[in-house]
Design a protein around this motif. Sequence first.
Motif, PDB file in Angstrom:
ATOM      1  N   LYS A  32       5.152   3.955  -7.522  1.00 45.77           N
ATOM      2  CA  LYS A  32       5.494   3.577  -8.762  1.00 45.77           C
ATOM      3  C   LYS A  32       7.188   3.815  -8.903  1.00 45.77           C
ATOM      4  O   LYS A  32       7.757   3.165  -9.655  1.00 45.77           O
ATOM      5  N   GLN A  33       7.606   4.699  -8.120  1.00 40.42           N
ATOM      6  CA  GLN A  33       9.121   5.019  -8.230  1.00 40.42           C
ATOM      7  C   GLN A  33       9.809   4.333  -7.134  1.00 40.42           C
ATOM      8  O   GLN A  33      11.004   4.484  -7.341  1.00 40.42           O
ATOM      9  N   ASN A  34       9.233   3.822  -6.172  1.00 40.22           N
ATOM     10  CA  ASN A  34       9.883   2.884  -5.153  1.00 40.22           C
ATOM     11  C   ASN A  34       9.282   1.547  -5.004  1.00 40.22           C
ATOM     12  O   ASN A  34       8.591   1.362  -3.937  1.00 40.22           O
ATOM     13  N   CYS A  35       9.019   0.930  -5.865  1.00 44.13           N
ATOM     14  CA  CYS A  35       8.043  -0.234  -5.947  1.00 44.13           C
ATOM     15  C   CYS A  35       8.679  -1.841  -5.311  1.00 44.13           C
ATOM     16  O   CYS A  35       9.830  -2.180  -5.799  1.00 44.13           O
ATOM     17  N   GLY A  36       8.443  -2.018  -4.157  1.00 45.41           N
ATOM     18  CA  GLY A  36       9.334  -3.029  -3.331  1.00 45.41           C
ATOM     19  C   GLY A  36      10.446  -2.536  -2.866  1.00 45.41           C
ATOM     20  O   GLY A  36      10.589  -3.187  -1.777  1.00 45.41           O
ATOM     21  N   CYS A  38      13.433   0.869  -2.495  1.00 43.66           N
ATOM     22  CA  CYS A  38      13.765   2.136  -2.711  1.00 43.66           C
ATOM     23  C   CYS A  38      14.528   2.237  -3.959  1.00 43.66           C
ATOM     24  O   CYS A  38      15.388   1.298  -4.341  1.00 43.66           O
ATOM     25  N   GLY A  39      14.064   2.890  -4.964  1.00 40.71           N
ATOM     26  CA  GLY A  39      14.692   3.248  -6.259  1.00 40.71           C
ATOM     27  C   GLY A  39      14.162   2.205  -7.439  1.00 40.71           C
ATOM     28  O   GLY A  39      14.689   2.413  -8.440  1.00 40.71           O
ATOM     29  N   ARG A  40      13.241   1.325  -7.163  1.00 39.37           N
ATOM     30  CA  ARG A  40      13.026   0.422  -8.274  1.00 39.37           C
ATOM     31  C   ARG A  40      11.793   0.963  -8.788  1.00 39.37           C
ATOM     32  O   ARG A  40      10.681   1.138  -8.254  1.00 39.37           O
ATOM     33  N   LYS A  41      11.888   1.625 -10.015  1.00 42.73           N
ATOM     34  CA  LYS A  41      10.773   2.131 -10.676  1.00 42.73           C
ATOM     35  C   LYS A  41       9.935   1.324 -11.619  1.00 42.73           C
ATOM     36  O   LYS A  41      10.681   0.517 -12.420  1.00 42.73           O
ATOM     37  N   GLY A  51       4.051  -4.053  -3.810  1.00 41.29           N
ATOM     38  CA  GLY A  51       5.582  -3.908  -4.012  1.00 41.29           C
ATOM     39  C   GLY A  51       5.784  -4.859  -5.324  1.00 41.29           C
ATOM     40  O   GLY A  51       7.341  -4.921  -5.257  1.00 41.29           O
ATOM     41  N   SER A  52       5.186  -5.062  -6.347  1.00 35.92           N
ATOM     42  CA  SER A  52       5.782  -5.758  -7.726  1.00 35.92           C
ATOM     43  C   SER A  52       5.183  -4.752  -8.730  1.00 35.92           C
ATOM     44  O   SER A  52       3.858  -4.273  -8.858  1.00 35.92           O
TER      45      SER A  52
END
Length: 84
Positions: A32-36, A38-41, A51-52
């Motif tokens: 959930k903190q790196n979705c798809g 690195c760094g996409r929360k 990844g979505s």
Amino acid sequence: MKCNKNPRLCRAKGSPGPDCCSKKYVNVKTDKQNCGLCGRKCKHMEICCKGSCVNPMVNKRHCGGCNYVCKGGDTCVHGMCSYG
């Protein structure tokens, strides 16, 4: 261990994930903190599926959780297919 120093451990059995983000082992398909990436929360009510970021309360492809698909024309309400 940090994955930036020993990246092969990312793929070892029992590792939290095959990806390295901020020197930590993660799985960008489910983290959930790196979705798809690195760094996409994901937002508060969202989860990471494949990844979505998705909202399992209303998403008919991930209704109530990842990969729970509502059949036919059913809608997803409150995390349940055909609620009501």
